[in-house]
Design a protein around this motif. Sequence first.
Motif, short mmCIF file in Angstrom:
data_model
loop_
_atom_site.label_atom_id
_atom_site.label_comp_id
_atom_site.label_asym_id
_atom_site.label_seq_id
_atom_site.Cartn_x
_atom_site.Cartn_y
_atom_site.Cartn_z
N PHE A 69 0.83 -1.20 0.00
CA PHE A 69 0.00 0.00 0.00
C PHE A 69 0.87 1.26 0.00
O PHE A 69 1.97 1.29 0.54
N SER B 95 0.80 5.55 0.44
CA SER B 95 0.03 6.68 0.96
C SER B 95 -0.31 7.66 -0.17
O SER B 95 0.57 8.09 -0.91
N GLN C 47 -1.96 -0.33 -4.96
CA GLN C 47 -2.87 -0.08 -3.85
C GLN C 47 -2.59 1.26 -3.17
O GLN C 47 -1.44 1.59 -2.87
N TRP D 167 -3.76 4.16 -0.04
CA TRP D 167 -4.55 4.41 1.17
C TRP D 167 -4.60 5.91 1.45
O TRP D 167 -3.71 6.66 1.04
N ASP E 291 -7.57 9.08 3.43
CA ASP E 291 -8.96 9.31 3.87
C ASP E 291 -9.62 10.46 3.12
O ASP E 291 -10.80 10.75 3.35
N ASN F 111 -7.33 0.70 -0.16
CA ASN F 111 -7.15 -0.03 1.09
C ASN F 111 -8.10 0.49 2.17
O ASN F 111 -7.95 1.60 2.66
N CYS G 34 -6.18 -1.82 6.38
CA CYS G 34 -5.00 -1.80 7.25
C CYS G 34 -5.36 -1.37 8.68
O CYS G 34 -5.95 -0.32 8.88
N GLY H 48 -6.97 6.54 7.93
CA GLY H 48 -6.79 5.75 6.71
C GLY H 48 -7.00 4.27 6.97
O GLY H 48 -7.25 3.83 8.10
N GLY H 49 -6.90 3.45 5.90
CA GLY H 49 -7.01 2.00 6.01
C GLY H 49 -8.34 1.60 6.62
O GLY H 49 -9.40 2.09 6.23
#
Length: 333
Positions: A48, A50, A77, A79, A81, A104, A107, A117-118
């Motif tokens: 993943f 960022s 992938q 990740w 928000d 993602n 996580c 996130g995740g």
Amino acid sequence: MPRTVAPLQIGPIAVWPPLVLAPMSGVTNRTMRALYKPFGLGLTVTEFVSSNALTYGSKRTLEMIDRHPSERPGSTQLWGDDPATMARAAALVRECGADIVDINFGCPAPKVTKTNGGSACLRDPDRCEAIVRAVVGAVDCPVTVKMRLGWTESDLVYLDVATRAQAAGAAAVTLHARTAKQFYRGSADWRHIAALKRHLDIPVIGNGDLAEAHAAMRSMRESGVDGIMLGRATLGNPWLIAQVADLMEGRSARPDPTPADRLRYCIVHYRTMVEELGERRAVPQMRKHVALYLKGIAGAAALRERMMRIESAAEAIDTIDATIERLENARAA
Ligand SMILES: Cc1cc2nc3c(=O)[nH]c(=O)nc-3n(C[C@H](O)[C@H](O)[C@H](O)COP(=O)(O)O)c2cc1C
């Protein structure tokens, strides 16, 4: 031999066999994925990345989205928000050659969830939906989602989030059947994976605790999923991938490797990492891999300890070579 399962269809991309290597941050880098791909993987996914770091263009992050030419199709992938940042990052990775963009929502690591996130996204299904919609709108390739069951046991949102993802244009969903709060404790509950498959029209990929080829095929059949993803059990044992691929192709699964086979492959892995990353980076990264290739081998604990202190690739490879010789002598005796 007739195939026993159908290809995994992700948008216009037919993935054969329907067997995916789980993204594992700090483990499944480009070198590792390229080494494991020929064992029979249909699809590989980057570790993943960022979305924030990508939009800043850090060198290490750009290295993380680099793929080996054999990784076709390959998924990148992301990740984050923030829907707009995720959309910008998706456009960038698509430009860099991603065939699929994966989001993602799984996580559980605090360094990721503390910025929402995740798996922390699962606490806010509206946000999940907005992220998927923004990413789908930003790229001309399939977008997929990888998620857990929910944040906690009392809030299993996977059916809701996956339904929203499908409505927002996602082309497939991978479900790791644990909650975020579980981390890796307990076991993956494949009943939820079967429920998700019944619930969605888009393909579902089942993930969690698949560790033996026949059992993996049974989980695939019983849950009805379109594809399966293998993670930790392949580490130090890529033959598991080949055994599952054999069964998917309609052949008998090849036999388990001997400990010496595994260690010989460990040397191939070591040398490739040194060639591609240089000795200074490869030696510390290989420690965890060597430990995994040594799993189950007599005298592994002492060897593992010794490998932790070795600073040169030549010495590490000599040590593994000596272990192979010891194993073969013991076998012959
Ligand atoms: C060291 C490690 C790193 C991981 N990194 C990622 C990641 O970057 N992205 C992701 O979606 N999942 C990540 N995962 C989760 C795996 O992709 C997978 O969902 C999980 O290990 C369950 O599958 P398994 O039981 O077959 O290992 C990671 C797991 C491990 C053990």
